[in-house]
Design a protein around this motif. Structure first.
Motif, PDB file in Angstrom:
ATOM      1  N   UNK A  31       0.921  -8.692  -8.897  1.00 48.46           N
ATOM      2  CA  UNK A  31      -0.474  -9.054  -8.645  1.00 48.46           C
ATOM      3  C   UNK A  31      -1.030  -8.217  -7.501  1.00 48.46           C
ATOM      4  N   UNK A  32      -0.252  -8.056  -6.444  1.00 50.55           N
ATOM      5  CA  UNK A  32      -0.703  -7.239  -5.309  1.00 50.55           C
ATOM      6  C   UNK A  32      -0.959  -5.803  -5.746  1.00 50.55           C
ATOM      7  N   UNK A  33      -0.053  -5.253  -6.539  1.00 49.95           N
ATOM      8  CA  UNK A  33      -0.227  -3.870  -7.020  1.00 49.95           C
ATOM      9  C   UNK A  33      -1.494  -3.752  -7.862  1.00 49.95           C
ATOM     10  N   UNK A  34      -1.742  -4.740  -8.721  1.00 45.49           N
ATOM     11  CA  UNK A  34      -2.930  -4.714  -9.568  1.00 45.49           C
ATOM     12  C   UNK A  34      -4.208  -4.793  -8.732  1.00 45.49           C
ATOM     13  N   UNK A  35      -4.211  -5.640  -7.707  1.00 49.39           N
ATOM     14  CA  UNK A  35      -5.390  -5.760  -6.844  1.00 49.39           C
ATOM     15  C   UNK A  35      -5.635  -4.462  -6.099  1.00 49.39           C
ATOM     16  N   UNK A  36      -4.584  -3.863  -5.565  1.00 51.54           N
ATOM     17  CA  UNK A  36      -4.744  -2.584  -4.852  1.00 51.54           C
ATOM     18  C   UNK A  36      -5.259  -1.491  -5.787  1.00 51.54           C
ATOM     19  N   UNK A  37      -4.740  -1.465  -7.013  1.00 53.97           N
ATOM     20  CA  UNK A  37      -5.186  -0.472  -7.990  1.00 53.97           C
ATOM     21  C   UNK A  37      -6.653  -0.698  -8.358  1.00 53.97           C
ATOM     22  N   UNK A  38      -7.033  -1.952  -8.570  1.00 48.18           N
ATOM     23  CA  UNK A  38      -8.428  -2.260  -8.899  1.00 48.18           C
ATOM     24  C   UNK A  38      -9.365  -1.845  -7.773  1.00 48.18           C
ATOM     25  N   UNK A  39      -8.974  -2.119  -6.556  1.00 47.81           N
ATOM     26  CA  UNK A  39      -9.787  -1.701  -5.405  1.00 47.81           C
ATOM     27  C   UNK A  39      -9.920  -0.177  -5.358  1.00 47.81           C
ATOM     28  N   UNK A  40      -8.829   0.520  -5.620  1.00 47.57           N
ATOM     29  CA  UNK A  40      -8.859   1.989  -5.624  1.00 47.57           C
ATOM     30  C   UNK A  40      -9.747   2.523  -6.747  1.00 47.57           C
ATOM     31  N   UNK A  41      -9.868   1.761  -7.830  1.00 46.02           N
ATOM     32  CA  UNK A  41     -10.694   2.182  -8.974  1.00 46.02           C
ATOM     33  C   UNK A  41     -12.128   1.674  -8.888  1.00 46.02           C
ATOM     34  N   UNK A  42     -12.469   1.072  -7.759  1.00 45.74           N
ATOM     35  CA  UNK A  42     -13.867   0.715  -7.548  1.00 45.74           C
ATOM     36  C   UNK A  42     -14.220  -0.744  -7.651  1.00 45.74           C
ATOM     37  N   UNK A  43     -13.252  -1.629  -7.816  1.00 45.05           N
ATOM     38  CA  UNK A  43     -13.559  -3.058  -7.867  1.00 45.05           C
ATOM     39  C   UNK A  43     -14.078  -3.512  -6.523  1.00 45.05           C
TER      40      UNK A  43
END
Length: 59
Positions: A31-43
């Motif tokens: 979940x942490x990895x997904x949140x960090x990735x989403x933030x990096x992709x503009x979430x």
């Protein structure tokens, strides 16, 4: 405060799948990895609007 959700698609089968495909638990680290990735992709979690789609099934 308005926070959006991230519908997350993974390559993990759901534990209750009817095909009997082995499943894997989604861990807090996933979940942490997904949140960090989403933030990096503009979430922008505090921005109103449509849900941010994140598909990890493709790798």
């Amino acid at each position: 405060m308005c926070a959006t959700e991230i519908p997350l698609r993974t390559d993990h089968a759901h534990p209750l799948n009817y095909l009997g495909v082995p499943s894997k638990a989604v861990l807090p680290s996933d979940v942490e990895r997904a949140i960090r990735l989403a933030l990096a992709r503009g979430w922008e979690p505090e921005a109103p609007g449509a849900q941010f789609q994140l598909d990890l099934a493709a790798g």
